[in-house]
Scaffold this active site. Structure first.
Site, PDB file in Angstrom:
ATOM      1  N   HIS B 121      46.373  44.093  51.738  1.00 52.82           N
ATOM      2  CA  HIS B 121      45.978  44.336  50.365  1.00 52.82           C
ATOM      3  C   HIS B 121      44.914  45.438  50.395  1.00 52.82           C
ATOM      4  CE1 HIS B 121      43.864  43.280  46.586  1.00 52.82           C
ATOM      5  NE2 HIS B 121      44.989  42.724  46.222  1.00 52.82           N
ATOM      6  N   ASP B 198      42.308  37.086  56.306  1.00 47.05           N
ATOM      7  CA  ASP B 198      42.292  36.990  54.851  1.00 47.05           C
ATOM      8  C   ASP B 198      43.286  35.901  54.456  1.00 47.05           C
ATOM      9  OD1 ASP B 198      42.839  37.197  52.169  1.00 47.05           O
ATOM     10  OD2 ASP B 198      43.115  39.369  52.155  1.00 47.05           O
ATOM     11  N   GLN B 201      46.256  34.495  50.238  1.00 49.71           N
ATOM     12  CA  GLN B 201      47.623  34.120  49.873  1.00 49.71           C
ATOM     13  C   GLN B 201      48.100  32.869  50.606  1.00 49.71           C
ATOM     14  OE1 GLN B 201      49.424  35.326  47.468  1.00 49.71           O
ATOM     15  NE2 GLN B 201      47.893  36.855  46.972  1.00 49.71           N
ATOM     16  N   LYS B 224      43.282  31.248  43.593  1.00 49.59           N
ATOM     17  CA  LYS B 224      44.671  31.228  44.066  1.00 49.59           C
ATOM     18  C   LYS B 224      45.110  29.801  44.347  1.00 49.59           C
ATOM     19  CE  LYS B 224      44.797  35.838  45.189  1.00 49.59           C
ATOM     20  NZ  LYS B 224      45.480  36.843  44.381  1.00 49.59           N
ATOM     21  N   CYS B 362      48.830  46.220  44.811  1.00 55.28           N
ATOM     22  CA  CYS B 362      47.662  46.642  45.589  1.00 55.28           C
ATOM     23  C   CYS B 362      48.008  46.794  47.057  1.00 55.28           C
ATOM     24  CB  CYS B 362      46.495  45.670  45.419  1.00 55.28           C
ATOM     25  SG  CYS B 362      45.959  45.512  43.732  1.00 55.28           S
TER      26      CYS B 362
END
Lengths: 140, 404
Positions: B121, B198, B201, B224, B362
């Site tokens: 991202h 990260d 997600q 999220k 993104c």
């Protein structure tokens, strides 16, 4: 025709559509059928980058009037461009500078001109007005 | 027992109509919806014990502090961190990444190398570019293949004793690919590099165990995973968090201040300058409770069923191409219709009450790889249904008909 009367015509035309499907099909067809810009003008200089679709705008002065041509890689955006060109092209710079875009709301396409839409149309209208201001300065 | 109809009742927004049609919300990878239990936690906070934390002796401040710190413990337990002070409350994933990047600026030397993946991202690329500009370090990229999976042999080639940091997302937001982070972490550690994952997600779908992963840093966002926006967490191994300098100066992060010298507070407060998002943190805790009550195993199984069903149904549409076909992926389908711009499809789907994301998500480098302006991305959550997928398929067919 004046900008105002073209806008009124558009509002009349769009009022005949019964639902969103007819309205969008009309725009899609507009987007598909109209050759909007000469390929030579689809340059990096003429591009307005939206986050989602690209828009190209080219302007020329013909007999005190500004003639716009434009294009997009997305067909619905192109349909709306066709409508904007019909309104703003072939008009005196002063009239373009003074015109508003309230008719977009009246024909049910307001969401496409929201600044968050990221399709390049808001920037396109700004660009049309900038061209008009530039040409007006030349005339003065 | 997993009952989607019962679960749906927890989400008031799913009753909504959009453009006169029942809302079909398939933009879960951008933000998840909020269950009543989390909304209640927010309302309760502002109705009952809103106060600043960690400093007041009055009852409200005590109560708010207790609840906020309880939330931290819930997060610690959820991610299986060794200690609660290894959990730094942030404003979200991006904040956590910047905090680590900023900290590493003082640890890097010219010629050191940072490795990121081609699936990142923007928020996971830009901070490292800035860090490299500041420190003279060099940014290397792990390439991806046509399936949207990372090329691990290329990763092995990039690693060397010059590598100081590796940054990879657990799951790609644009394609849904699950990256082999266990392998990535092991190989990075073998050359002495630290790893930041990260998890933005991943966290809606899986329950990461940071100790089992042996990861150095892991970041996530509450919004999220059924929580509110503007809050998230950074997990860091204690030894690393002690090594990194503070990110921002301000209240809460100091132990003692004179004009000559300030001593910093202990972890986690060293990284938590100013009044935090107290309500958000507490609601984050409520969201974690909510998802754990349903169970991540059940969530993953159900979402996988949705993914398989949607993939099969969508592929029945002629001219539809799916991007990101790795076998290891979560419930995200990125697709395009031949000869049709994704923006046009997204616009028409919205008219039919279906919320999807269109554009480059993104992740422009991924779109450049496939040479497309963007995709239509449908991302499913555990509260979505097969009926909704059927509605999507019908709507995509209709859009295709209108646009061709």
């Amino acid at each position: 025709m004046t900008i105002k009367s073209i806008q009124e015509d558009l509002i009349d035309e769009f009022s005949m559509f019964e639902d969103w499907e007819e309205r969008y099909q009309y725009m899609i067809d507009l987007g598909k059928t109209l050759p909007l810009i000469d390929e030579q003008y689809k340059t990096q200089d003429n591009i307005i980058k939206g986050c989602q679709s690209k828009v190209w705008v080219h302007a020329e002065m013909e007999d005190d009037k500004v003639v716009f041509t434009a294009d997009s890689d997305a067909i619905i955006t192109k349909g709306i461009i066709a409508i904007l060109i019909r309104v703003f092209s072939n008009q005196h710079p002063k009239d373009i500078i003074e015109a508003d875009t309230d008719f977009i709301d009246a024909i049910g396409l307001k969401e496409h001109l929201s600044p968050t839409r990221a399709n390049g149309l808001v920037s396109m209208i700004k660009q049309l007005k900038m061209y008009a201001i530039a040409y007006q300065t030349q005339l003065n | 027992m997993f009952n989607v109809e019962t679960i749906r009742k927890d989400f008031p927004i799913l009753q909504r109509k959009v453009n006169g049609k029942p809302l079909v919300y398939f933009d879960n990878a951008a933000t998840s919806q909020t269950p009543q239990q989390v909304i209640d936690a927010i309302v309760e906070y502002y109705s009952y014990y809103n106060a600043n934390i960690h400093r007041g002796v009055h009852t409200l401040s005590q109560e708010a502090t207790d609840k906020y710190e309880q939330a931290r413990l819930k997060i610690q337990k959820h991610f299986n961190a060794k200690a609660s002070h290894e959990i730094i409350m942030t404003s979200g994933t991006t904040h956590g990444i910047n905090l680590v990047a900023n900290g590493f600026a003082s640890l890097l030397e010219k010629g050191d190398e940072i490795i990121v993946s081609a699936l990142e991202h923007h928020s996971n690329i830009v901070p490292w570019q800035m860090l490299c500009e500041r420190s003279g370090a060099i940014l290397k990229v792990i390439p991806m293949n046509d399936e949207g999976a990372l090329v691990m042999s290329a990763y092995a080639d990039l690693l060397s004793e010059k590598t100081k940091l590796v940054f990879v997302n657990h799951i790609s937001n644009a394609l849904g690919t699950i990256n082999p982070i266990e392998e990535i972490i092991q190989q990075a550690h073998a050359v002495g590099a630290a790893v930041l994952i990260d998890g933005a997600q991943a966290c809606p779908h899986v329950k990461p165990d940071v100790q089992a992963l042996d990861v150095d840093f892991y970041v996530a966002s509450a919004h999220k995973m059924c929580g509110p926006t503007g809050v998230g967490m950074l997990y860091g191994k204690e030894e690393w968090l002690k090594k990194l300098p503070p990110y921002q100066g301000g209240g809460e992060m100091i132990a003692e201040v004179t004009f000559e010298k300030t001593t910093y507070a202990d972890l986690p407060h060293k990284f938590e300058a100013g009044t935090p998002n107290i309500c958000g943190g507490i609601a984050f805790g409520a969201a974690i409770d909510y998802m754990n009550a349903i169970g991540f195993d059940k969530i993953a199984t159900y979402e996988h069923e949705l993914l398989d069903y949607a993939t099969a149904q969508l592929l029945n549409i002629p001219g539809l191409k799916i991007y990101g076909t790795s076998k290891q992926k979560t419930s995200v389908i990125s697709f395009n219709l031949a000869g049709i711009h994704p923006y046009d499809v997204g616009t028409l789907l919205d008219k039919m009450g279906i919320a999807v994301r269109t554009g480059h998500h993104c992740a422009q480098p991924i779109m450049d790889y496939f040479k497309i302006p963007g995709t239509i991305r449908a991302s499913f959550a555990f509260y979505n249904t097969r009926d909704e997928i059927d509605a999507l398929v019908t709507a995509v067919q209709k859009a295709q008909l209108m646009l061709s």
